[in-house]
Design a protein around this motif. Structure first.
Motif, PDB file in Angstrom:
ATOM      1  N   LYS A 141       0.758  -1.155   0.098  1.00 52.78           N
ATOM      2  CA  LYS A 141       0.029   0.047  -0.020  1.00 52.78           C
ATOM      3  C   LYS A 141       0.781   1.419  -0.119  1.00 52.78           C
ATOM      4  CE  LYS A 141      -3.856   2.271   2.543  1.00 52.78           C
ATOM      5  NZ  LYS A 141      -4.731   2.374   3.500  1.00 52.78           N
TER       6      LYS A 141
ATOM      7  N   ASP B 168     -19.573   0.650  -3.167  1.00 53.54           N
ATOM      8  CA  ASP B 168     -18.440   0.248  -2.447  1.00 53.54           C
ATOM      9  C   ASP B 168     -18.342  -1.375  -2.455  1.00 53.54           C
ATOM     10  OD1 ASP B 168     -17.472   2.699  -1.943  1.00 53.54           O
ATOM     11  OD2 ASP B 168     -18.865   2.754  -0.348  1.00 53.54           O
TER      12      ASP B 168
ATOM     13  N   PRO C 137      -8.004  -3.330  -1.305  1.00 54.44           N
ATOM     14  CA  PRO C 137      -8.623  -2.681  -0.411  1.00 54.44           C
ATOM     15  C   PRO C 137      -9.679  -1.494  -1.179  1.00 54.44           C
ATOM     16  CG  PRO C 137      -6.574  -1.809  -0.406  1.00 54.44           C
ATOM     17  CD  PRO C 137      -6.398  -3.166  -1.327  1.00 54.44           C
ATOM     18  N   HIS C 138     -10.616  -1.067  -0.391  1.00 58.44           N
ATOM     19  CA  HIS C 138     -11.632  -0.149  -0.709  1.00 58.44           C
ATOM     20  C   HIS C 138     -12.003   0.536   0.392  1.00 58.44           C
ATOM     21  CE1 HIS C 138     -15.454  -2.159  -0.115  1.00 58.44           C
ATOM     22  NE2 HIS C 138     -14.886  -3.164  -0.507  1.00 58.44           N
ATOM     23  N   GLY C 139     -12.566   1.763   0.158  1.00 63.12           N
ATOM     24  CA  GLY C 139     -13.210   2.409   1.299  1.00 63.12           C
ATOM     25  C   GLY C 139     -14.604   2.837   1.136  1.00 63.12           C
ATOM     26  N   GLN C 140     -15.204   3.643   1.996  1.00 58.56           N
ATOM     27  CA  GLN C 140     -16.446   3.752   1.685  1.00 58.56           C
ATOM     28  C   GLN C 140     -16.657   5.503   0.893  1.00 58.56           C
ATOM     29  OE1 GLN C 140     -19.202   2.350   3.022  1.00 58.56           O
ATOM     30  NE2 GLN C 140     -17.652   0.594   3.454  1.00 58.56           N
TER      31      GLN C 140
ATOM     32  N   THR D   3     -14.538   5.988  -1.388  1.00 61.18           N
ATOM     33  CA  THR D   3     -13.416   6.296  -1.685  1.00 61.18           C
ATOM     34  C   THR D   3     -12.381   5.208  -2.120  1.00 61.18           C
ATOM     35  OG1 THR D   3     -12.411   5.868   0.534  1.00 61.18           O
ATOM     36  CG2 THR D   3     -13.247   8.203   0.136  1.00 61.18           C
ATOM     37  N   ASN D   4     -11.149   5.486  -2.667  1.00 61.01           N
ATOM     38  CA  ASN D   4     -10.205   4.238  -2.775  1.00 61.01           C
ATOM     39  C   ASN D   4     -10.788   3.138  -3.853  1.00 61.01           C
ATOM     40  OD1 ASN D   4      -8.475   5.783  -1.473  1.00 61.01           O
ATOM     41  ND2 ASN D   4      -8.763   4.610   0.707  1.00 61.01           N
TER      42      ASN D   4
ATOM     43  N   TYR E 266      -5.790   5.055  -8.147  1.00 62.64           N
ATOM     44  CA  TYR E 266      -7.133   4.731  -7.465  1.00 62.64           C
ATOM     45  C   TYR E 266      -8.044   6.123  -7.773  1.00 62.64           C
ATOM     46  CZ  TYR E 266      -5.906   0.847  -4.659  1.00 62.64           C
ATOM     47  OH  TYR E 266      -5.322  -0.403  -4.212  1.00 62.64           O
TER      48      TYR E 266
ATOM     49  N   GLY F  28      -8.780   8.445  -0.813  1.00 62.40           N
ATOM     50  CA  GLY F  28      -9.193   9.021   0.744  1.00 62.40           C
ATOM     51  C   GLY F  28      -8.209   9.555   1.266  1.00 62.40           C
TER      52      GLY F  28
ATOM     53  N   ASP G  31      -6.063   8.578   3.176  1.00 65.04           N
ATOM     54  CA  ASP G  31      -5.076   7.818   3.731  1.00 65.04           C
ATOM     55  C   ASP G  31      -4.140   7.529   2.391  1.00 65.04           C
ATOM     56  OD1 ASP G  31      -7.496   6.570   2.560  1.00 65.04           O
ATOM     57  OD2 ASP G  31      -6.453   4.477   3.056  1.00 65.04           O
ATOM     58  N   ARG G  32      -4.411   7.969   1.153  1.00 58.28           N
ATOM     59  CA  ARG G  32      -3.770   7.893   0.086  1.00 58.28           C
ATOM     60  C   ARG G  32      -3.576   9.188  -0.605  1.00 58.28           C
ATOM     61  NH1 ARG G  32      -3.509   2.863  -1.865  1.00 58.28           N
ATOM     62  NH2 ARG G  32      -5.214   1.350  -1.088  1.00 58.28           N
TER      63      ARG G  32
END
Length: 362
Positions: free
Chosen positions: A7, A276, A311-314, A316-317, A340, A344, A346-347
């Protein structure tokens, strides 16, 4: 084959005036330079490799933007988004494809029910979305690859013949029993939506995010030839077939991107609609050889290998772009870059820096 995800291993630094910033939808390499596209722009950015500034594996920045309006005579206005989704480098060209899909306006929390009802009923097509083009790559005076309208060796930028409403591909699909009924449905409603692209000689594979039909995702195989300043569909074989359809069993997911690695085809797959959900990488073993030997206009392929989930977000990502890292950038360890859409917190690192992942073997 990839089995682990590193990541935020790739740092991408964009300038404030770049055409592409965050919603990344396509990627391809020319040596140590990375081409990236965003689905809200009408252009391409080139980033070059820089020395790492932190713990990332690779860092790219010092970007240069290439507006498509300077490279092609576009079917739509210069500032209309092309919704570029797929990219590939082959034989001195950067190939790009737009989604080709319609879009539907969304409801908004600050609008009343009557206005949102009108918005949700409105379907439009941006003039540049139905774009399929090849752009010559030429080494500039600074020693870096650039996109040009016409190269010194005579190569020139061309797009598939068409206008703001249709092109030769959508015209050929209009009466297709599988795809034709979905041309009038917005992409995010399981309508027609191109998101993946690979090139092998004059043959292209177009991966469809939608429609997904009873769990079967579709690859369209076409061949192109240059005629004057445009591209035309060419017969795939002596029968005159212009489009072959390959239905893949991706467990109900649509195709988000494609990448040939050797003889195998790697497929990034995710939800066809805006939600998502699972994002996975599949492998079609020996795909290049099997495609070359095939003469059937429609075929089904269920023998795919699922490699890993991403991985994926809500909201996002959402993984949108997959491409192989050149060996010299990956210490000669087989590796793939994933970028992506809607990154989000975090990225991201500030407003103009985003991170991508690297896929590798354990």
């Amino acid at each position: 084959m990839p089995s682990k995800c590193l990541k935020n291993a790739i740092r991408l630094e964009f300038s404030p005036g770049a055409l592409v910033h965050a919603n990344l939808s396509g990627a391809a390499f020319s040596g140590e330079c990375l081409w990236v596209a965003g689905d809200e722009a009408c252009g391409i950015d080139r980033l070059r490799r820089l020395d790492p500034s932190g713990s990332e594996l690779l860092r790219f920045g010092d970007g240069l933007s290439f507006p498509l309006s300077e490279l092609l005579d576009l079917p739509g206005a210069a500032d209309e988004e092309a919704d570029l989704e797929g990219m590939a480098v082959a034989d001195g060209y950067l190939w790009v494809v737009g989604s080709h899909g319609l879009k539907r306006k969304n409801a908004k929390s600050d609008r009343d029910d009557a206005e949102n009802a009108k918005r949700l009923a409105k379907v439009t097509l941006d003039g540049n979305r139905r774009l399929l083009a090849c752009l010559p790559i030429e080494i500039g005076d600074d020693g870096q690859p650039c996109l040009v309208r016409e190269a010194k060796d005579g190569r020139r930028a061309r797009r598939l013949k068409g206008d703001a409403e249709s092109n030769l591909l959508t015209q050929a699909l209009a009466d297709d029993p599988h795809i034709g009924p979905y041309l009038g449905i917005p992409g995010k409603d399981n309508g027609f939506d191109i998101e993946g692209l690979v090139v092998d000689g004059n043959r292209l594979l177009l991966g469809l995010r939608g429609p997904v039909l009873r769990g079967w995702s579709a690859l369209l195989e076409i061949a192109l030839e240059a005629k004057g300043e445009q591209l035309r569909l060419a017969p795939l074989d002596g029968s005159g077939c212009l489009i072959r359809k390959h239905f893949l069993q991706l467990e109900g997911l649509g195709i988000r991107d494609l990448q040939f690695t050797g003889n195998d085809l790697y497929i990034l797959a995710g939800p066809t609609m805006t939600l998502d959900g699972d994002i996975r990488v599949f492998k079609w073993p020996n795909a290049k050889s099997r495609l070359a030997a095939n003469r059937e206009p429609v075929r089904f392929e269920a023998a795919l290998t699922e490699l890993l989930s991403l991985p994926h977000g809500q909201g996002t990502n959402r993984a949108e772009a997959l491409c192989e890292l050149p060996p010299e950038l990956a210490s000669h360890t087989p590796s793939w870059l994933v970028l992506y859409d809607a990154p989000g917190p975090d990225r991201k690192d500030g407003e103009y820096t985003v991170f991508g992942d690297v896929l590798q073997k354990d």
